[in-house]
Design a protein around this motif. Structure first.
Motif, short mmCIF file in Angstrom:
data_model
loop_
_atom_site.label_atom_id
_atom_site.label_comp_id
_atom_site.label_asym_id
_atom_site.label_seq_id
_atom_site.Cartn_x
_atom_site.Cartn_y
_atom_site.Cartn_z
N ARG A 1 22.52 87.97 -57.37
CA ARG A 1 22.95 87.40 -56.09
C ARG A 1 24.09 88.28 -55.57
O ARG A 1 25.14 88.38 -56.21
N GLN A 2 23.88 88.88 -54.41
CA GLN A 2 24.90 89.74 -53.80
C GLN A 2 25.31 89.13 -52.46
O GLN A 2 24.48 88.72 -51.67
N CYS A 3 26.62 89.08 -52.24
CA CYS A 3 27.17 88.50 -51.01
C CYS A 3 28.03 89.53 -50.29
O CYS A 3 28.67 90.37 -50.93
N HIS A 4 28.03 89.44 -48.98
CA HIS A 4 28.91 90.28 -48.15
C HIS A 4 29.27 89.51 -46.89
O HIS A 4 28.62 88.53 -46.52
N THR A 5 30.33 89.94 -46.25
CA THR A 5 30.83 89.25 -45.06
C THR A 5 30.32 89.95 -43.81
O THR A 5 30.38 91.17 -43.70
N VAL A 6 29.81 89.16 -42.87
CA VAL A 6 29.41 89.68 -41.56
C VAL A 6 30.26 88.97 -40.51
O VAL A 6 30.74 87.86 -40.73
N VAL A 7 30.46 89.63 -39.39
CA VAL A 7 31.27 89.07 -38.31
C VAL A 7 30.37 88.82 -37.11
O VAL A 7 29.77 89.75 -36.56
N ASP A 8 30.25 87.55 -36.74
CA ASP A 8 29.49 87.18 -35.54
C ASP A 8 30.45 87.21 -34.36
O ASP A 8 31.57 86.71 -34.45
N THR A 9 30.01 87.78 -33.24
CA THR A 9 30.83 87.80 -32.03
C THR A 9 30.10 87.04 -30.93
O THR A 9 28.88 87.09 -30.84
N GLN A 10 30.87 86.35 -30.13
CA GLN A 10 30.32 85.64 -28.98
C GLN A 10 31.36 85.62 -27.87
O GLN A 10 32.55 85.75 -28.12
N GLN A 11 30.89 85.45 -26.65
CA GLN A 11 31.76 85.39 -25.49
C GLN A 11 32.11 83.93 -25.21
O GLN A 11 31.22 83.09 -25.11
N GLN A 12 33.40 83.65 -25.10
CA GLN A 12 33.85 82.29 -24.78
C GLN A 12 34.27 82.26 -23.31
O GLN A 12 35.07 83.09 -22.87
N HIS A 13 33.74 81.30 -22.56
CA HIS A 13 34.03 81.18 -21.13
C HIS A 13 35.39 80.51 -20.94
O HIS A 13 35.65 79.44 -21.48
N LEU A 14 36.28 81.15 -20.18
CA LEU A 14 37.63 80.61 -19.94
C LEU A 14 37.78 80.02 -18.55
O LEU A 14 38.72 79.27 -18.30
#
Length: 190
Positions: free
Chosen positions: A130-143
């Motif tokens: 079992r191998q794990c790694h970190t991914v970064v999800d990006t999304q646009q937040q409406h202000l």
């Protein structure tokens, strides 16, 4: 002419004139002022990028070298020495035979050690890890919406939750009436 008729006529004229002036004043002061609008110059959606790290794990098949039972390669060295010594013993005679036997045993020992290492290097085992790694999800937040508008020659900026409709906004005492102004501007353009 009768003095009372002249006075009465004069009073009547003056009274009607006073009523006319009073009516004019009522019309002038009771009338609402013309609506004042500011021009909307630009409307841009305001957003920011939000990053959310998360861990992703998966099962991966991994091949690795099989563990050796003889880390010092003693079996290969001994077997090679025996075979080399027997072959060396077949060569020559007398003291040459002894030297050839010893040389055959030493050479056979090195050769046996190398053969064992190559055989063991080709032996692999397969396991699932079992191998794990970190991914970064990006999304646009409406202000909201950044709005620029011009009022009396000055340019102003404001951030609103909703985009204004139309190209103008109703002003009241120098302040934009975004919700009221939108309904008025839409009605005046229709």
């Amino acid at each position: 002419m009768n003095k009372s008729i002249v006075i009465g006529s004069t009073l009547a004229v003056l009274g009607l004139g006073g009523l006319a002036v009073g009516a004019y004043q009522v019309q002038t002061f009771d009338r609402e002022p013309e609506p004042v609008y500011a021009d909307i110059l630009s409307v841009n959606a305001a957003t920011r990028t939000v990053e959310a790290p998360r861990e992703v794990c998966e099962n991966v098949v991994v091949s690795q070298r099989a563990p050796t039972r003889d880390p010092h390669r003693i079996v290969g060295t001994a077997a090679g020495a025996i075979v080399g010594g027997l072959l060396g013993n077949q060569i020559g005679g007398g003291s040459g035979k002894k030297i050839a036997t010893v040389a055959g045993a030493v050479g056979g020992g090195f050769a046996g050690r190398e053969v064992q290492e190559r055989i063991e290097a080709g032996q692999t085992t397969t396991t699932t890890q079992r191998q794990c790694h970190t991914v970064v999800d990006t999304q646009q937040q409406h202000l909201g919406y950044d709005v620029e508008y011009r009022y009396e020659g000055q340019v102003y900026s404001v951030r609103l939750d909703e985009a204004p409709q139309g190209s103008q906004v109703l002003m009241h005492e120098g302040e934009p009436q975004w919700h009221a102004g939108q309904a008025q501007a839409v009605a005046s353009q229709g």
